[in-house]
Write a protein that holds these residues in place. Structure first.
Motif, PDB file in Angstrom:
ATOM      1  N   MET B 435      72.829 -17.654  -0.378  1.00 49.96           N
ATOM      2  CA  MET B 435      71.420 -17.531  -0.920  1.00 49.96           C
ATOM      3  C   MET B 435      70.327 -17.822  -0.004  1.00 49.96           C
ATOM      4  O   MET B 435      69.209 -17.186   0.136  1.00 49.96           O
ATOM      5  N   PHE B 436      70.587 -18.441   1.329  1.00 49.82           N
ATOM      6  CA  PHE B 436      69.686 -18.669   2.292  1.00 49.82           C
ATOM      7  C   PHE B 436      69.695 -17.997   3.710  1.00 49.82           C
ATOM      8  O   PHE B 436      68.840 -18.107   4.436  1.00 49.82           O
ATOM      9  N   GLY B 437      71.007 -17.635   3.909  1.00 50.67           N
ATOM     10  CA  GLY B 437      71.394 -17.249   5.089  1.00 50.67           C
ATOM     11  C   GLY B 437      71.549 -18.271   6.194  1.00 50.67           C
ATOM     12  O   GLY B 437      71.217 -17.707   7.415  1.00 50.67           O
ATOM     13  N   ARG B 438      71.531 -19.386   5.867  1.00 52.70           N
ATOM     14  CA  ARG B 438      71.634 -20.338   6.795  1.00 52.70           C
ATOM     15  C   ARG B 438      72.594 -21.475   6.373  1.00 52.70           C
ATOM     16  O   ARG B 438      72.868 -21.536   5.143  1.00 52.70           O
ATOM     17  N   MET B 439      73.174 -22.106   7.251  1.00 49.51           N
ATOM     18  CA  MET B 439      74.402 -23.120   6.725  1.00 49.51           C
ATOM     19  C   MET B 439      73.568 -24.426   6.583  1.00 49.51           C
ATOM     20  O   MET B 439      72.692 -24.874   7.051  1.00 49.51           O
ATOM     21  N   LEU B 506      69.718 -34.417   0.180  1.00 49.47           N
ATOM     22  CA  LEU B 506      68.398 -34.130   0.408  1.00 49.47           C
ATOM     23  C   LEU B 506      68.034 -34.114   1.955  1.00 49.47           C
ATOM     24  O   LEU B 506      67.138 -33.133   2.424  1.00 49.47           O
ATOM     25  N   VAL B 507      68.519 -34.960   2.948  1.00 49.84           N
ATOM     26  CA  VAL B 507      68.631 -34.796   4.103  1.00 49.84           C
ATOM     27  C   VAL B 507      69.199 -33.564   4.831  1.00 49.84           C
ATOM     28  O   VAL B 507      68.463 -32.885   5.666  1.00 49.84           O
ATOM     29  N   ASN B 508      70.126 -33.354   4.130  1.00 51.29           N
ATOM     30  CA  ASN B 508      70.833 -32.112   4.433  1.00 51.29           C
ATOM     31  C   ASN B 508      69.969 -30.905   4.182  1.00 51.29           C
ATOM     32  O   ASN B 508      69.949 -29.884   5.198  1.00 51.29           O
ATOM     33  N   ARG B 514      64.571 -27.347   8.736  1.00 48.16           N
ATOM     34  CA  ARG B 514      63.928 -27.545   9.512  1.00 48.16           C
ATOM     35  C   ARG B 514      64.675 -26.924  11.014  1.00 48.16           C
ATOM     36  O   ARG B 514      64.107 -26.484  11.929  1.00 48.16           O
ATOM     37  N   TYR B 515      65.996 -26.916  11.093  1.00 49.57           N
ATOM     38  CA  TYR B 515      66.750 -26.589  12.061  1.00 49.57           C
ATOM     39  C   TYR B 515      67.626 -25.574  11.926  1.00 49.57           C
ATOM     40  O   TYR B 515      68.859 -25.742  11.515  1.00 49.57           O
TER      41      TYR B 515
END
Lengths: 145, 606
Positions: B435-439, B506-508, B514-515
């Motif tokens: 969905m977002f292209g990021r892990m 949420l942190v995840n 952010r990273y």
């Protein structure tokens, strides 16, 4: 179409059996009526898909023996279809549209009218009408991309 | 301009990138006016997860109140509102919409190679109706008299104006009418999409199990939700238009005798409600069965075991679930116990088949313990526990003993926690890269899982004990000296463990935002079609498609030389050109490994 029609007709037949056995074990009308509803839900669209399946296959038992609408099995129903077999127009998809949210806002206000007072219904129905006209005109005209 | 997709055979690469660019509005207007199933699916998921957090906070309020005997954290009235809204939000606004509105909306068109849902504007309307219903339900906290307080089941005659006057209950009814229509539209949309927009070669028995389960769920929605909506409209008519459908007051003659013709039937509400309510339980379960059935094969490095068995088990569960509604009504004394007991017990058979198939899928596989896999395994344990106690409750003698106690609360929380939370968030971890292209961060994910898994048992196992020792449901307070205090304390500790675990989630999300760690198109080496396209997928999903010769086309494309195990088809050979499938067309994918598309590809033009 064959699997689709069998799937739906199977649902209808199953609920038909359940409805009959439920009626003759309980004689309870509310539940039986709902089970009959579920039976119809399977049988009606199932019959529709079966009809189109036979028509695609060029069955001589449909349309007084006319087989000119026969197109064979759809590419998505064939084991050996390639992507190229699906070439052509898939469907027409609308672009972005403001009308779904407008229609939903109208429905929101209309239902609140039942709770808070009839005057709200005027607002709700007006918004719904505007949205319906908007969405219909957009369908005829083609939306903004 | 209306967007028309014309797939063609093309010889070369260029030109489709431009055709797939989205020319619509950007920013907030994009989210408001979109008809793209992916954006709508994301809207659904974000909304439902926000509601999940809200309902979770309500649950914490309930647990704090029950921590001590004679709890004074909130008033009895507030307590009734809390458990009603906790149940209503979780069941009507989180679990169902998250699955068939969010994940199915996003994933099903991708899995069958479709450019969008069949009715994109209807799809958008579904979402906005759902959002409207959710807002209306949350607004009830602010009205005079407070939110609805008759439980998520709204039993008559408690839900009539005599016992529950007030605007909150009316708005609750109207909110559910809105979300009911939303669900019906989504069901129609899903079924039509699956029947009409599959890619060539994607036959019904090559569809991923997730898509199959969503199809069956769509049918169940069409059977169940109209009944609920109709029942709610009748309840509203009872409350305000003087109808006597469920009402049992005001039907006495002047002399004091009961005039049966002026009386409604309170048990009719239960019949109608549970005719919706029990299929609803499976509307909340089948999509999640589909999610774990996608995850187990991928992280076991094997095809799914017993594909057709899974499909027919899904159908059997759905069919039986519509004939068991009155097992919620055993103690009313008005239902046919043997019929409903037998039908309820029968559901254990197809569910057992599913369990064996999941275990068979993992058996001797190369298991990879990603967070998604751990969540799915957690689902197996949780759902098994909930399922076994469900079999116990299907037996009227046991049900008569524990009905309306915490035993039932523990049972359905284990069922629904297993499906909607463990399997649902397994789906989030599994499909988030697409969905977002990021892990998502795996370490944080595992921390989330273990906290959740521990908290789950600590919260709900004490409830079985409480139920067996007689603690009734829906009580805001209990006396000392009954031995309930300790178990309630344990349960509260567990519920806070669950809360902490969702803070970790949420942190995840924040870390991932952010990273970012780029995911690539297919980070899990997964099987099904959605992993063939880019992450996130382009407008209208595919620039080209692989040849579809099995239920895992992406795997076949990426591993042209791997032997394919087929448990139930009996058709040996590799689907890409060596087995019986290759006969005739001679068009197996070419150019593996160099990134070029296969021999046949789909190019849209506008």
């Amino acid at each position: 179409m064959k699997i689709e029609s069998r799937f739906l007709i199977g649902i209808g037949v199953f609920f038909g059996i359940i409805a009959i056995s439920y009626w003759f074990t309980s004689y309870e009308d509310g539940g039986t009526l709902m089970l009959v509803g579920a039976t119809t839900l399977g049988l009606v669209p199932g019959a529709y898909y079966f009809f189109w399946h036979r028509r695609f296959q060029g069955s001589k038992y449909f349309f007084w023996g006319r087989t000119d609408r026969a197109v064979g099995t759809r590419p998505e129903d064939r084991d050996d279809a390639t992507i190229a077999d699906g070439a052509g127009v898939v469907s027409s998809f609308p672009g972005s549209s403001i009308w779904p949210i407008t229609l939903a806002a109208g429905a929101f206000v209309l239902l609140l009218a039942f709770v808070f007072g009839t005057w709200l219904a005027l607002v709700g129905v007006s918004v719904i009408l505007i949205a319906l006209i908007g969405v219909t005109a957009e369908s005829r005209r083609g939306g903004r991309y | 301009m209306t967007d028309v997709i014309v797939p063609q055979i093309a010889g070369g690469e260029p030109a489709y990138a431009a055709a797939h660019e989205e020319h619509g509005p950007t920013g907030l207007m994009k989210w408001i006016t979109t008809t793209d199933h992916k954006v709508i699916g994301l809207s659904y998921m974000i909304t439902s997860i926000v509601l999940f957090y809200i309902a979770g906070l309500l649950a914490l309020g309930i647990r704090v109140q029950l921590t001590t005997p004679h709890g004074t954290f909130i008033s009895f009235q507030q307590y009734n509102e809390l458990f009603t809204m906790h149940g209503s939000i979780m069941l009507y606004l989180f679990a169902g919409p998250f699955a068939f509105g969010g994940l199915a909306n996003y994933i099903v068109p991708l899995q069958i190679g479709a450019p969008d849902m069949a009715f994109p504007r209807l799809n958008a309307l579904s979402y906005w109706l759902y959002l409207g219903g959710s807002i209306m339900m949350l607004l009830t906290f602010g009205v005079a008299g407070g939110a609805a307080d008759f439980g998520w089941v709204a039993y008559a005659p408690l839900s009539t104006t005599t016992y529950t006057p007030g605007v909150g209950a009316d708005m609750w009814i109207m909110a559910l009418v809105l979300t009911g229509f939303s669900a019906i539209f989504t069901g129609v949309n899903l079924i039509t999409t699956i029947f009409y927009l599959r890619a060539p070669g994607m036959t019904m028995f090559r569809m991923p199990i997730f898509t199959w389960n969503m199809l069956v769920t769509g049918i169940l929605i069409l059977i169940a939700f109209p009944v609920l909506t109709a029942a709610l409209v009748m309840l509203f008519a009872d409350r305000h238009f003087g109808a006597k459908i469920y009402a049992v007051t005001g039907c006495h003659t002047v002399a004091g005798a009961v005039d049966v013709h002026a009386c409604g039937s309170a048990v009719l509400w239960q019949n109608l409600f549970w005719f919706f309510g029990h299929p609803e339980v499976y509307i909340l379960a089948l999509p999640f069965f589909g999610i774990v059935t996608e995850i187990f094969p991928v992280f076991s490095r094997k095809p799914v075991f017993g594909y057709k068995g899974m499909v027919f088990a899904t159908m059997a569960i759905a069919a039986l679930s519509t004939g068991v509604w009155a097992h919620h009504m055993f103690t009313t004394g008005t239902v046919l116990l043997p019929f409903f007991s037998l039908m309820s017990l029968l559901i254990a058979v197809p569910t057992g088949i599913k369990f064996f198939n999941w275990i068979g899928t993992m058996w001797r596989g190369q298991l990879v313990y990603t967070t998604a896999m751990l969540m799915s395994i957690g689902f197996l344990f949780a759902f098994l526990m909930g399922g076994v106690t469900g079999v116990m409750l299907a037996s009227p003698p046991i049900d008569f003993f524990v009905h309306t106690t915490y035993f039932v609360v523990a049972h359905f929380h284990q069922v629904l926690f297993g499906t909607a939370v463990f399997a649902g968030f397994a789906g989030v971890y599994y499909w988030y890269p697409k969905m977002f292209g990021r892990m998502l961060n795996e370490r944080l994910g595992k921390l989330h899982f273990w906290l959740l898994f521990a908290g789950f048992w600590v919260t709900f196992i004490p409830m079985y004990v409480l139920g067996l020792s007689g603690m009734p449901r829906r009580v805001a307070s209990y006396p000392t000296g009954l031995g309930w205090h300790v178990w309630n304390d344990v349960s509260t500790v567990g519920s806070f463990m669950i809360a902490v675990s969702f803070l970790v989630l949420l942190v995840n999300f924040w870390v991932s935002w952010r990273y970012p760690v780029p995911a690539g198109d297919n980070p899990w080496d997964a099987h099904t079609l959605e992993w063939f396209t880019t992450s996130p997928p382009p407008h209208h999903n595919y620039t080209h498609l692989p040849l579809i010769r099995s239920e895992r086309p992406t795997w076949d494309y990426n591993h042209p030389d791997a032997p394919t195990i087929r448990y139930d088809h009996g058709r040996g050979g590799h689907p890409n050109g060596h087995g019986p499938y290759s006969g005739g067309n001679g068009a197996g994918p070419s150019g593996h490994g160099d990134g070029a598309p296969g021999a046949a590809e789909q190019v849209p033009a506008t």
